[in-house]
Each structure stands twice: as structure tokens, then as C-alpha cells.
Design a protein around this motif. Structure first.
Motif, PDB file in Angstrom:
ATOM      1  N   SER A  46     -10.460  -2.975 -18.188  1.00  0.00           N
ATOM      2  CA  SER A  46      -9.490  -2.467 -17.221  1.00  0.00           C
ATOM      3  C   SER A  46      -8.167  -2.249 -17.933  1.00  0.00           C
ATOM      4  O   SER A  46      -7.971  -2.710 -19.064  1.00  0.00           O
ATOM      5  CB  SER A  46      -9.326  -3.426 -16.043  1.00  0.00           C
ATOM      6  N   VAL A  48      -7.520  -5.451  -8.484  1.00  0.00           N
ATOM      7  CA  VAL A  48      -8.562  -5.422  -9.515  1.00  0.00           C
ATOM      8  C   VAL A  48      -8.460  -6.665 -10.389  1.00  0.00           C
ATOM      9  O   VAL A  48      -9.449  -7.339 -10.683  1.00  0.00           O
ATOM     10  CB  VAL A  48      -8.431  -4.160 -10.395  1.00  0.00           C
ATOM     11  N   HIS A  87      -3.080   8.587  -9.992  1.00  0.00           N
ATOM     12  CA  HIS A  87      -3.443   7.753  -8.837  1.00  0.00           C
ATOM     13  C   HIS A  87      -2.852   8.347  -7.551  1.00  0.00           C
ATOM     14  O   HIS A  87      -3.546   8.500  -6.535  1.00  0.00           O
ATOM     15  CB  HIS A  87      -2.918   6.333  -9.076  1.00  0.00           C
ATOM     16  N   ASP A 147     -13.367  -0.488 -15.048  1.00  0.00           N
ATOM     17  CA  ASP A 147     -12.638  -0.523 -13.775  1.00  0.00           C
ATOM     18  C   ASP A 147     -11.604   0.598 -13.714  1.00  0.00           C
ATOM     19  O   ASP A 147     -10.745   0.711 -14.601  1.00  0.00           O
ATOM     20  CB  ASP A 147     -11.903  -1.865 -13.615  1.00  0.00           C
ATOM     21  N   ASP A 148     -11.671   1.409 -12.642  1.00  0.00           N
ATOM     22  CA  ASP A 148     -10.642   2.393 -12.325  1.00  0.00           C
ATOM     23  C   ASP A 148     -10.539   3.517 -13.361  1.00  0.00           C
ATOM     24  O   ASP A 148     -11.113   3.431 -14.455  1.00  0.00           O
ATOM     25  CB  ASP A 148      -9.298   1.705 -12.128  1.00  0.00           C
ATOM     26  N   SER A 160     -14.819   2.138  -8.859  1.00  0.00           N
ATOM     27  CA  SER A 160     -13.683   2.874  -8.318  1.00  0.00           C
ATOM     28  C   SER A 160     -13.016   2.020  -7.251  1.00  0.00           C
ATOM     29  O   SER A 160     -13.518   1.905  -6.132  1.00  0.00           O
ATOM     30  CB  SER A 160     -14.146   4.208  -7.724  1.00  0.00           C
ATOM     31  N   HIS A 161     -11.868   1.414  -7.598  1.00  0.00           N
ATOM     32  CA  HIS A 161     -11.171   0.540  -6.664  1.00  0.00           C
ATOM     33  C   HIS A 161     -10.147   1.306  -5.825  1.00  0.00           C
ATOM     34  O   HIS A 161      -9.493   0.708  -4.973  1.00  0.00           O
ATOM     35  CB  HIS A 161     -10.426  -0.572  -7.418  1.00  0.00           C
ATOM     36  N   ILE A 162      -9.954   2.588  -6.079  1.00  0.00           N
ATOM     37  CA  ILE A 162      -8.868   3.317  -5.431  1.00  0.00           C
ATOM     38  C   ILE A 162      -9.401   4.315  -4.414  1.00  0.00           C
ATOM     39  O   ILE A 162     -10.592   4.641  -4.399  1.00  0.00           O
ATOM     40  CB  ILE A 162      -8.003   4.065  -6.472  1.00  0.00           C
TER      41      ILE A 162
END
Length: 607
Positions: free
Chosen positions: A259, A267, A304, A358-359, A382-384
């Protein structure tokens, strides 16, 4: 839990040497009697060591202010059941009734916690961390995690040298305790610029020159135990976890997470908790972050915002920016991760078996992994929020960013998204798609129950920070307050939070009873928008909302999880008014603490 053996203590030396300050105690009680917070607490470090004998043991304490040892004690404890010296055969040791030494183990821990608790409250001190002799942990393995849970003190296990083979052989247990506190403090100072960072749950990650993270000071800090984790879940869940643990260990599977940052944001919280749990289970897991580059973080934060649909219309991802990100990822991979024995080296050369990215800050890492070892599984998380409707509009900036990302992300074997269908662009293959909600850890600094003593300490810390910024302070417990805890981000609904407070009638005779408004959140290393959003908020309070300025406390805090824990736990009402993304963790945490929540109907919050 086995019954602890009877225990009696003889105090050999004063814990404390110095008498308590009666004037400080009087001031503290006076403020509490007026419905105010007590006085601010001086901060100390603690060392604890043990020496066992036939039917008794000596417990040594040492208090340190960061420069000098200011107090010490030696207590001799006598047990009904003897306990062995570390490394000594237990053949001649009288066992507990069930044939174990577990009762004595709990007795040691109970006495330790009780003694430190009483000392702190009697003298109005706050211990930040304790250096615990490895010998003591061997005798009472649950001591570190219970110290963290019950006393909110960070436990650092300090290895003891073999006493027969060193000049320490003739040291008393008080000297050993003093050694523990100095060695524990040294462990922190070797890794941190600011001691303040140690108040927090973020001490557990270190940004090293090797671009890796090291959880819990290389596992010297033990915040939780498996028994505590097991108590949080059903028996079926626990059996399932152990089933997969055994499968993974039997096949010697190694995992690595990647990450952009080790600090700030959901996250990171999820990774800290997961890595800590994996270490307890014995699963071979590592977590890696690239060397930070502010220029890159500005680009990735704008990406983002574009993916969320909250960026300015003129903001676009330029070809030169793509090149900068690709070069940054390639440089970090080549320098740290792809050489023989590195996590991304082919498995035949010692690389890990499964890679989790991550991301979208490092999308081009996935093609690098696949080029080196094409059959190695890669998971993208995909945390967003990704506005799937805008990702389909070829003229929209969101589509430009998404199409560039997808060139790399489509090579992943699994695409895991927050469980909101609208967050997944239509180009993602449903056969590769999985859903997973955000998670939180009930035992970390954000969520564990805090005593009234520690709650008052952290509210003082918050107000001290407010004083440094020359802004209003929390008047709790005289006045209630409403809180929103979130990163200061364009999508967190900060203007709506502000308007909610303005709608209160401040001219009403009962205006003084109107709750204050607190807006607070952590820094995130890869989020340069936080300062900008804070400045905009303070600007508006000075101009457009000056009538309520003294009733609004807006602050961007350092990484002190227990302050955020305290702010939510003591709140009259919690808010989560996100306009985008809307991850539901803060709602879950507020409800877990019994705080009513007012939320927006956005993103994952309805979950």
C-alpha cells in the motif's frame, strides 16, 4: 480462568520514593468538583522486572521522565503455589490444582495491573509505555495485552541478558527494572522523531529505509492475545479461522501486502489489525510501502478525487503524471522488492506466494509482479469509491483515469471492492469480482474501552492541541458536544456538519446548553488535501459563520488513536455526513460505543 493463588505483598522500597504532591491532588479534586476535567497529567515511562525464588518473587518497578529515573519500588510477593524461575526445570515446583502454573501467572498480572493503576491515579501520572522484562512475560504471558487493555499503556517486551554470563549477575530487581525502562525508551527513540507519536496506535508501524513496514516494533509490542480475539467471535468463526490457518501453514504459503502509506486512513487500520492477527496465528505475512514522494501523492490524491467525481472540472490526469507514477513504482520495486529473496522475486527465487495490492496509487506494480512470475496470484483491493457511471462516459475525467488504471488492474486475478455495486466500473469481469466491507478492530486504540482516568487525560491532550492552534476548547463535561470524526476530505460533508451546528438557535435563553461541535480526524501521509480543507473550514468560521466560531472546534490531529476514541466515546451524538464514498466504519464504531449516529445516505453508510 483458573483461580489465582492467594498472594501477599511486602513493600521493600517505596513505590513511590517521593511523597504525593498534596497541592496537585487538591487542585485536581477541586476542578472535578466543579464539573470540569481534572488537571493535566505529567507523562512518564515505566520499567518492570521480576526475580523468582522458592515460593515468592520480587517485582521491581522504575519510573522515568525521559531523562531521569524519578521513582522505584521493589515488592516481594508470596504465593501459595511456587513458580519456576525462567529456564529452570519445574520438577520440584508445586503446581496449581489443575497441574499448571496458570493461576500464579494470573496472580502476577493482577498484582502488576492493580499496583500501576493505583500509583497512576494516586499521583496523577500517565504512563505512556512500559518496558517489561522478557522473564516476566515468560512467567505471565498475558501481561502485555492486559496492560494495554486495562491501563492503556503500550507494553514493550525487553530481552534480558543471561544474568550468569553478564555483569548484570549481581543486579537487584530494582536495577533491572530501571534497565527495562531505559531499554524500552531507547527502542522508541531509535525509531521515532517525536515521542508524541508513541501515544498512539500508530507506533506499530515504522517507515524504514528498506520501504517495508515492521509491525509492533518487530513484535516486541503485544497489544492483543489470541484469547482476546477468540472472545470477540463465535465458536464457528474461530474454528474457520484456524482451519484456514492450518491449511496455509501446512503449504508454507507466504503473503505480502503493498500500500502507499503506513499511516492514516481506513486501509492502514485494517492492515495493522490483520498483520497483528496473522503474526499471532503464525502466518507468514509482510507489509510493504514505497518510499514517500509528496509530488506523487498530490497526483494520486487528485486521481482519487476524479474517480469520486469531486475534483474540479479542469483537473485531468496528464501523460507526464502517468510517467511519474510509473517511474516511482518501478524505482521502488527495483530497489527493494524484486531482487532475489525480495517479496516480488519469482517464487523460485524466494518471493512470496500471494501478492495483495491496496488501492490505485501503485497500479503498475501488478504488471511487474505478473512479468516476474505469471502464475502467481495477485489480488487488487479497491477501498475507494469509483463513480462507475462517470467511468463509462468517455468524455469525463473519471473515464480517463479509470482506463489508465484498468490497463494494469485487469491483470489481477481477483478484484475486491467495497460491497456497493455502483463502486465497480462495468469493465471489471464479474468472474474476478469479490465484495468485502471495511473492517475495524475492537481491541485497538480507536475502539478499546478507556477508563475515566484515561478519558480525562486524552481530553486534556485534545484541549492542549486546541490551545496551540488558538481555537476553542471542549467544555466537556459541563457542556455536551456533537462530533464528526473523519479525514478532512472534500467528500466528508464538512460544510453540512458546520450548517448542522449553525441551525441551533444561539440567541435562545438555553443557548449555553447547546452542544458544541467537534470536527476532527487524523493526518494521512498520502492525502495533501487535509490541510487545504482545514484552512477552508477555519476561514469560513472566521467570516461566514463567525457567530458560532467559539462553539466549533475543527482540528486535524496527529496519529493518536485514543484521542479519537475518547472524542467518540464521550460524544452526545456522532455524525457521518459524507457526500461520497461513505465508508461505514465510524458509524459502526460509534454504535459500538453506544453513541447515537446521524448519517448521510451515501456510499457504504446504509450498510
Amino acid at each position: 480462568m483458573p483461580q489465582s493463588p492467594a498472594i501477599s505483598a511486602t513493600e521493600h522500597h517505596g513505590f513511590q520514593v517521593m511523597p504525593p504532591n498534596r497541592n496537585i491532588d487538591r487542585m485536581h479534586r477541586h476542578r472535578e468538583g466543579n464539573g470540569e476535567l481534572g488537571i493535566a497529567l505529567p507523562e512518564l515511562w515505566l520499567g518492570v522486572a521480576i526475580e523468582s525464588g522458592d515460593g515468592f518473587f520480587k517485582l521491581g518497578f522504575a519510573c522515568h521522565d525521559g531523562t531521569y529515573t524519578i521513582d522505584f519500588a521493589v515488592h516481594q510477593l508470596d504465593l501459595q503455589h511456587q513458580i519456576p524461575k525462567p529456564g529452570q526445570s519445574d520438577r520440584r515446583v508445586v503446581k496449581d490444582q489443575d497441574g499448571s502454573n496458570e493461576g500464579a501467572s494470573h496472580a502476577i498480572c493482577d498484582y502488576l495491573i492493580k499496583s500501576v493503576h493505583q500509583y497512576q491515579e494516586k499521583n496523577h501520572y500517565k504512563f505512556l509505555a512500559v518496558g517489561i522484562a522478557q522473564e516476566l512475560v515468560a512467567l505471565s504471558p498475558q501481561a502485555p495485552s492486559r496492560i494495554w487493555a486495562k491501563l492503556d499503556i503500550v507494553p514493550i517486551t525487553v530481552p534480558c541478558l543471561t544474568r550468569r554470563a553478564t555483569p548484570d549477575a549481581n543486579k537487584g530487581v530494582d536495577e533491572l527494572a530501571d534497565s527495562m525502562v531505559r531499554k524500552g525508551l531507547a527502542q522508541v527513540l531509535q525509531r521515532f522523531i517525536y515521542i508524541d507519536a508513541f501515544h498512539t496506535d500508530q507506533y506499530k508501524v515504522l517507515w524504514s529505509c528498506e520501504a517495508s513496514t515492521s509491525a509492533d516494533l518487530d513484535n516486541q509490542i503485544q497489544l492483543i492475545s489470541l484469547a482476546q480475539q477468540q472472545a470477540l467471535v463465535s465458536e464457528q468463526t474461530w474454528r474457520t479461522a484456524h482451519y484456514y490457518r492450518e491449511s496455509i501453514k501446512q503449504r508454507n504459503i507466504k503473503f505480502s501486502f503493498f500500500s502507499a502509506t503506513p499511516q492514516g486512513g481506513g486501509v492502514v487500520l485494517m492492515r495493522h489489525a490483520l498483520i497483528r492477527f496473522y503474526k499471532l496465528l503464525g502466518v507468514d505475512t509482510t507489509w510493504w510501502v514505497p518510499s514517500p514522494k509528496p509530488e506523487i501523492f498530490r497526483i494520486t490524491k487528485t486521481n482519487h478525487n476524479i474517480l469520486q467525481g469531486v475534483a474540479k472540472p479542469e483537473e485531468r490526469l496528464q501523460s507526464e503524471q502517468k510517467r511519474l507514477i510509473e517511474d516511482w513504482v518501478q524505482t521502488n520495486a527495483g530497489r527493494f522488492w524484486t531482487s532475489e529473496g525480495g517479496p516480488l522475486a519469482p517464487r523460485s527465487e524466494g518471493g512470496v506466494d500471494v501478492v495483495i495490492v491496496d488501492d490505485p496509487q501503485m497500479p503498475t506494480l501488478i504488471p511487474i509482479v505478473k512479468r516476474l512470475d505469471p502464475d502467481r496470484p495477485v489480488i487488487f483491493r479497491s477501498h475507494i469509491q469509483i463513480r462507475s457511471d462517470l467511468a463509462q462516459d468517455s468524455a469525463a475525467p473519471t473515464a480517463e483515469v479509470w482506463n489508465w488504471l484498468w490497463q494494469s488492474l485487469q491483470q489481477a486475478d481477483v478484484f475486491i471492492s467495497h460491497p456497493v455495486k455502483a463502486f465497480v466500473p462495468h469493465t471489471v469481469n464479474l468472474n474476478k469480482l469479490a465484495y468485502m466491507p471495511a473492517t475495524t478492530d475492537w481491541l485497538d486504540g480507536l475502539n478499546k474501552p478507556l477508563s475515566e482516568f484515561d478519558t480525562a487525560y486524552y481530553l486534556h491532550e485534545f484541549n492542549a492541541e486546541a490551545t496551540r492552534w488558538s481555537i476553542a476548547k471542549i467544555a466537556y463535561p459541563k457542556r455536551k458536544y456533537v462530533v464528526q470524526i473523519a479525514r478532512l476530505d472534500p467528500s466528508k460533508g464538512i460544510p453540512d456538519v458546520r450548517r448542522a451546528r449553525q441551525s441551533s438557535d444561539v440567541t435562545h435563553p438555553t443557548a449555553k446548553a447547546t452542544p458544541q461541535l467537534v470536527i476532527a480526524g487524523h493526518y494521512s501521509v498520502d492525502d495533501p488535501d487535509g490541510v487545504k480543507v482545514l484552512e477552508q473550514t477555519l476561514d469560513l468560521l472566521d467570516t461566514k459563520y463567525s457567530d458560532i466560531k467559539d462553539d466549533v472546534i475543527a482540528m486535524r490531529l496527529g496519529p493518536t488513536d485514543q484521542i479519537l476514541n475518547t472524542l467518540m466515546s464521550s460524544a452526545h451524538v456522532g455524525l457521518q455526513l459524507s457526500t461520497r464514498e461513505g465508508f461505514e466504519i465510524k458509524v459502526s464504531e460509534g454504535l459500538h460505543k453506544g453513541v447515537p449516529m446521524i448519517v448521510s445516505n451515501a456510499g457504504g453508510i446504509p450498510l
